[in-house]
Design a protein around this motif. Structure first.
Motif, PDB file in Angstrom:
ATOM      1  N   VAL A  46       0.802  -1.294  -0.111  1.00 25.02           N
ATOM      2  CA  VAL A  46       0.109  -0.029   0.061  1.00 25.02           C
ATOM      3  C   VAL A  46       0.768   1.228   0.032  1.00 25.02           C
ATOM      4  N   GLU A  47       1.912   1.326   0.776  1.00 25.52           N
ATOM      5  CA  GLU A  47       2.812   2.283   0.892  1.00 25.52           C
ATOM      6  C   GLU A  47       3.531   2.720  -0.408  1.00 25.52           C
ATOM      7  N   MET A  48       3.984   1.631  -1.185  1.00 26.60           N
ATOM      8  CA  MET A  48       4.809   1.812  -2.380  1.00 26.60           C
ATOM      9  C   MET A  48       3.918   2.388  -3.610  1.00 26.60           C
ATOM     10  N   TRP A  49       2.607   1.440  -3.505  1.00 19.35           N
ATOM     11  CA  TRP A  49       1.722   1.878  -4.567  1.00 19.35           C
ATOM     12  C   TRP A  49       1.356   3.539  -4.459  1.00 19.35           C
ATOM     13  N   SER A  50       1.305   3.971  -3.159  1.00 21.63           N
ATOM     14  CA  SER A  50       0.833   5.318  -2.787  1.00 21.63           C
ATOM     15  C   SER A  50       2.033   6.266  -3.413  1.00 21.63           C
ATOM     16  N   HIS A  51       3.136   5.839  -3.326  1.00 19.80           N
ATOM     17  CA  HIS A  51       4.424   6.644  -3.807  1.00 19.80           C
ATOM     18  C   HIS A  51       4.352   6.691  -5.171  1.00 19.80           C
ATOM     19  N   LEU A  52       3.765   5.604  -6.037  1.00 19.47           N
ATOM     20  CA  LEU A  52       3.601   5.387  -7.371  1.00 19.47           C
ATOM     21  C   LEU A  52       2.758   6.744  -7.886  1.00 19.47           C
ATOM     22  N   VAL A  53       1.430   6.639  -6.945  1.00 16.21           N
ATOM     23  CA  VAL A  53       0.666   7.641  -7.286  1.00 16.21           C
ATOM     24  C   VAL A  53       0.834   8.981  -6.971  1.00 16.21           C
ATOM     25  N   GLU A  54       1.898   9.185  -6.133  1.00 19.11           N
ATOM     26  CA  GLU A  54       2.448  10.448  -5.864  1.00 19.11           C
ATOM     27  C   GLU A  54       3.200  11.013  -7.169  1.00 19.11           C
ATOM     28  N   HIS A  55       3.970  10.202  -7.482  1.00 20.01           N
ATOM     29  CA  HIS A  55       4.956  10.494  -8.844  1.00 20.01           C
ATOM     30  C   HIS A  55       4.061  10.863 -10.054  1.00 20.01           C
ATOM     31  N   LEU A  56       3.069   9.904 -10.063  1.00 19.58           N
ATOM     32  CA  LEU A  56       2.169  10.149 -11.489  1.00 19.58           C
ATOM     33  C   LEU A  56       1.351  11.439 -11.073  1.00 19.58           C
ATOM     34  N   ASP A  57       1.047  11.911  -9.974  1.00 23.27           N
ATOM     35  CA  ASP A  57       0.123  13.183  -9.670  1.00 23.27           C
ATOM     36  C   ASP A  57       1.213  14.212  -9.989  1.00 23.27           C
ATOM     37  N   ASN A  58       2.647  14.309  -9.528  1.00 21.09           N
ATOM     38  CA  ASN A  58       3.339  15.165  -9.659  1.00 21.09           C
ATOM     39  C   ASN A  58       4.197  15.255 -10.965  1.00 21.09           C
ATOM     40  N   GLY A  59       3.930  14.030 -11.688  1.00 21.14           N
ATOM     41  CA  GLY A  59       4.558  14.073 -13.340  1.00 21.14           C
ATOM     42  C   GLY A  59       6.103  14.130 -13.225  1.00 21.14           C
ATOM     43  N   LYS A  60       6.594  13.487 -12.202  1.00 21.63           N
ATOM     44  CA  LYS A  60       8.011  13.685 -11.986  1.00 21.63           C
ATOM     45  C   LYS A  60       8.418  12.151 -11.279  1.00 21.63           C
ATOM     46  N   LEU A  61       9.416  11.506 -11.793  1.00 22.00           N
ATOM     47  CA  LEU A  61      10.186  10.415 -11.084  1.00 22.00           C
ATOM     48  C   LEU A  61      11.396  10.355 -11.521  1.00 22.00           C
ATOM     49  N   GLU A  62      12.221  10.924 -10.752  1.00 20.29           N
ATOM     50  CA  GLU A  62      13.830  11.132 -10.964  1.00 20.29           C
ATOM     51  C   GLU A  62      14.194   9.782 -11.134  1.00 20.29           C
ATOM     52  N   PHE A  63      15.614   9.916 -12.068  1.00 24.19           N
ATOM     53  CA  PHE A  63      16.237   8.746 -12.282  1.00 24.19           C
ATOM     54  C   PHE A  63      16.939   8.596 -11.034  1.00 24.19           C
ATOM     55  N   PHE A  64      17.224   7.045 -10.963  1.00 29.07           N
ATOM     56  CA  PHE A  64      17.634   6.774  -9.698  1.00 29.07           C
ATOM     57  C   PHE A  64      19.337   6.930  -9.590  1.00 29.07           C
ATOM     58  N   LEU A  65      19.790   6.776 -10.495  1.00 28.45           N
ATOM     59  CA  LEU A  65      21.403   6.903 -10.433  1.00 28.45           C
ATOM     60  C   LEU A  65      21.939   8.354 -10.635  1.00 28.45           C
ATOM     61  N   THR A  66      20.961   9.067 -11.433  1.00 25.98           N
ATOM     62  CA  THR A  66      21.484  10.703 -11.628  1.00 25.98           C
ATOM     63  C   THR A  66      20.674  11.534 -11.032  1.00 25.98           C
ATOM     64  N   LYS A  67      19.689  11.330 -10.468  1.00 22.41           N
ATOM     65  CA  LYS A  67      18.802  12.255 -10.255  1.00 22.41           C
ATOM     66  C   LYS A  67      18.399  13.351 -11.173  1.00 22.41           C
ATOM     67  N   ASN A  68      17.650  14.443 -10.859  1.00 20.90           N
ATOM     68  CA  ASN A  68      17.102  15.348 -11.689  1.00 20.90           C
ATOM     69  C   ASN A  68      16.337  14.954 -13.039  1.00 20.90           C
ATOM     70  N   GLY A  69      16.770  14.034 -13.634  1.00 17.90           N
ATOM     71  CA  GLY A  69      16.090  13.439 -14.925  1.00 17.90           C
ATOM     72  C   GLY A  69      14.830  13.055 -14.378  1.00 17.90           C
ATOM     73  N   ASN A  70      13.757  12.571 -15.509  1.00 12.91           N
ATOM     74  CA  ASN A  70      12.585  12.307 -15.233  1.00 12.91           C
ATOM     75  C   ASN A  70      12.162  11.193 -16.257  1.00 12.91           C
ATOM     76  N   LEU A  71      11.860  10.052 -15.580  1.00 10.21           N
ATOM     77  CA  LEU A  71      11.254   8.997 -16.302  1.00 10.21           C
ATOM     78  C   LEU A  71       9.988   9.230 -16.786  1.00 10.21           C
ATOM     79  N   LEU A  72       9.184   9.893 -15.950  1.00  4.20           N
ATOM     80  CA  LEU A  72       7.667  10.086 -16.583  1.00  4.20           C
ATOM     81  C   LEU A  72       7.732  11.119 -17.602  1.00  4.20           C
TER      82      LEU A  72
END
Length: 338
Positions: free
Chosen positions: A275-301
């Motif tokens: 539930v917690e991790m799916w809620s984080h996915l929802v937050e990213h989709l809502d914000n329109g941003k999911l940073e790259f894990f290795l380099t930050k700043n970039g946006n997978l979405l």
């Protein structure tokens, strides 16, 4: 049955049998080995540059859910001259080639590399190829992927069909990492290489290669069984609602978890974690941003169409509500997973 017991049962149902996995991967490896040998025979340059193939993605992390009939392979190439990775926008590098004998430096052009690989593969596949592997007769066909970034080989038999995507990659050591230190321990970066992958992105130019370090990421999660179980369950939810979750990739969900791998108490209840991790996915989709894990700043979405992200967000919210209600009710779980 409790919510957690239900999830554990779903994990059992989602698993691929080791026998099915072995049969499919053995056939795929045998077919690719044959193709590689033919490529080496047909083109001396390929023979000189080819290094190895490596499985990537869900196979490497051992979280593959679907029938193992689709394979992504990294085709590692090595150049006979010095190549230096140079950081561009977050998550991308250019590869500066240094030609010793003519005192020239220039960025490698993705289009030229892909045109060459396409021409080599066409030498092996002027038409379909018939191969017999594991007692089965396969018909192999080749076509370049979208924008020539991947090379797709289809293998069809009367018992099973396989699809193999080849991505050309270039390997570098941890000491050649061109960005600020990633959230990966130094000993892992010293032990395993990272890759520059020739993968198309509409936002990048013809000299941009995507940074990837699957072995670094795998080292971070390989012993975290709860994290991998949560990822399997998230993939199961996605697969059960695939048409309502367009363009939501497994790697996007994995990235949500990677960002929290070092800070979450993974010893907690499986249902709570999901539930917690799916809620984080929802937050990213809502914000329109999911940073790259290795380099930050970039946006997978950024790779999603805005309309598809909205559809994903709406569906993910509905699923989150269902997960929370199921966790509280502890009895109604039908039709939640594939």
């Amino acid at each position: 049955m409790s919510f957690t017991e239900y999830l554990k049962q779903k994990l059992i149902n989602l698993q691929i049998s080791s026998n099915d996995h072995k049969v499919y991967t053995d056939d795929a490896e045998a077919l690719i080995d044959h193709v590689v040998q033919e490529l080496k025979k047909k083109d001396s340059t390929f023979n000189d540059l080819f290094d190895s193939f490596n499985l990537c993605g869900s196979y490497l992390d051992q979280v593959k859910l679907d029938l193992p009939d689709q394979f992504d392979l990294h085709m590692k190439l090595k150049f006979p001259f010095k190549v230096t990775p140079i950081a561009k926008d977050s998550g991308y590098v250019s590869l500066c080639a240094e030609y010793k004998y003519i005192s020239k430096k220039e960025d490698l052009q993705r289009a030229a590399l892909q045109y060459w690989l396409h021409s080599v593969l066409k030498k092996v596949f002027p038409s379909d190829m018939i191969l017999r592997v594991g007692g089965k007769e396969y018909t192999l066909s080749y076509r370049p992927g979208t924008f020539l970034c991947a090379h797709k080989i289809k293998a069809v038999s009367n018992k099973r069909n396989l699809s193999i995507d080849l991505f050309s990659t270039y390997e570098f050591t941890g000491s050649q990492w061109p960005f600020t230190d990633p959230p990966v321990p130094q000993n892992v970066r010293n032990a395993y290489p990272w890759l520059a992958i020739d993968m198309f992105d509409i936002y990048e130019d013809g000299t941009s290669f995507i940074v990837s370090a699957p072995l670094w990421e795998n080292a971070l999660i390989k012993d975290n069984h709860k994290l991998k179980d949560v990822l399997r369950l998230m993939k199961g939810l996605r697969d059960a609602n695939r048409t309502q979750l367009p363009e939501l990739s497994s790697y996007m969900m994995k990235t949500v978890l990677l960002h929290r791998a070092a800070t979450v108490d993974w010893g907690r209840d499986l249902g709570e974690l999901l539930v917690e991790m799916w809620s984080h996915l929802v937050e990213h989709l809502d914000n329109g941003k999911l940073e790259f894990f290795l380099t930050k700043n970039g946006n997978l979405l950024r790779r999603m169409q805005p309309s598809n992200r909205k559809i994903c967000l709406d569906t993910a919210k509905v699923l989150l509500k269902s997960l929370r209600e199921a966790k509280l009710a502890n009895d109604k779980f039908d039709n939640m997973f594939a």
